[in-house]
Design an enzyme around this catalytic site. Sequence first.
Site, short mmCIF file in Angstrom:
data_model
loop_
_atom_site.label_atom_id
_atom_site.label_comp_id
_atom_site.label_asym_id
_atom_site.label_seq_id
_atom_site.Cartn_x
_atom_site.Cartn_y
_atom_site.Cartn_z
CG ASP A 179 0.33 -4.07 2.08
OD1 ASP A 179 -0.01 -4.75 3.05
OD2 ASP A 179 1.00 -2.94 2.19
CE LYS A 188 2.96 -5.73 3.80
NZ LYS A 188 2.35 -4.67 4.93
CG ASP A 216 -0.18 0.10 2.60
OD1 ASP A 216 0.82 0.05 2.56
OD2 ASP A 216 -0.94 0.26 3.40
CD GLU A 220 7.48 -0.31 8.01
OE1 GLU A 220 6.54 -0.81 7.44
OE2 GLU A 220 7.78 0.77 7.42
CD GLU A 240 0.14 -1.42 7.93
OE1 GLU A 240 -0.18 -0.74 9.02
OE2 GLU A 240 0.60 -0.99 6.96
O1 KIV Z 1 3.48 -1.03 1.71
C1 KIV Z 1 4.74 -1.51 1.69
O2 KIV Z 1 5.46 -1.23 0.95
C2 KIV Z 1 5.14 -2.43 3.06
C3 KIV Z 1 6.42 -2.73 3.05
C4 KIV Z 1 7.26 -1.45 3.57
C5 KIV Z 1 6.52 -3.97 4.05
O3 KIV Z 1 4.00 -2.61 3.79
#
Ligand code: KIV
Length: 274
Positions: free
Chosen positions: A83, A113, A44, A182, A115
């Site tokens: 994401d 993915k 994202d 992160e 968070e």
């Molecule tokens: O959105 C993204 O690029 C990320 C990475 C920094 C892991 O979540």
Amino acid sequence: MGKVTVPDIIAAKGVRKLTMVTAYDYATAVWVDRSGIDMVLVGDSLAMVMLGHEDTLSVTMEEMLHHTRAVAKGTSRALVIGDMPFMSYQASVEQAVLNAGRFLKEGRAQAVKLEGGVSVLAQVRAIVKAGIPVQGHIGLTPQSIAQLGGFKVQGRNAEAAKRLIDDALALVDAGCFSIVLEAIPSPIAERITEAVSVPTIGIGAGPHCDGQVLVLHDMVGLFDRFVPRFVKQYDHLGRKMLEALRRYRHEVEEGIFPSPEHSFTMPEEELKKL
Ligand code: KIV
């Protein structure tokens, strides 16, 4: 080389280091895939480096799917991970499953993915139960920027570090196949990496993680609004592009381009008939 699978990623723990970078379109995905990188994240972060937003909050599901489809078309070997954007999974477990499913069904990703730690366990469990592999993401979680008060290193005191370790263990228990760490101190990332059975993928988390991830535009020097300390710039493609664009402009203005080699001719007799 065959397609990288989720079991391949899990099996790599303790055997070899894993690599992941972001990509957001077909052209860059093709180059990333050719490099032999294991995982391509349609992050994202595209909100910032592709769409020019100041943070990741405004990017929508439709925008993420649009970019994921393009990346999937350019990727034949690497594992493609979509994401999940802000508010596509936080509000309810049902929404989380449906939106995760869209990444596979419409975006043609192989995993998603999201968070968060213990706060998103119900979502992770339900998505995994639906047959969708989930990568966790803890530490600096940019979708919670308002709560965190900025892009800051996390887990710097014992209590916060303990929470991160608990988050990581809980995410593995809920079924995550890997976890992004992160912006956390290296010794904490090392503890987490030792404690969990799945690979940790670090960004600003030091050398002890099972793998590393970087934002493509940061590492090749295409985005320079700010460069976080944890980024290593392997090239300065922005500068190279600028140089090429200036040469093009100069040659057009001076009548150098297009030359005969970049132009088409037609038979002289056909021209005479005009
Ligand atoms: O959105 C993204 O690029 C990320 C990475 C920094 C892991 O979540």
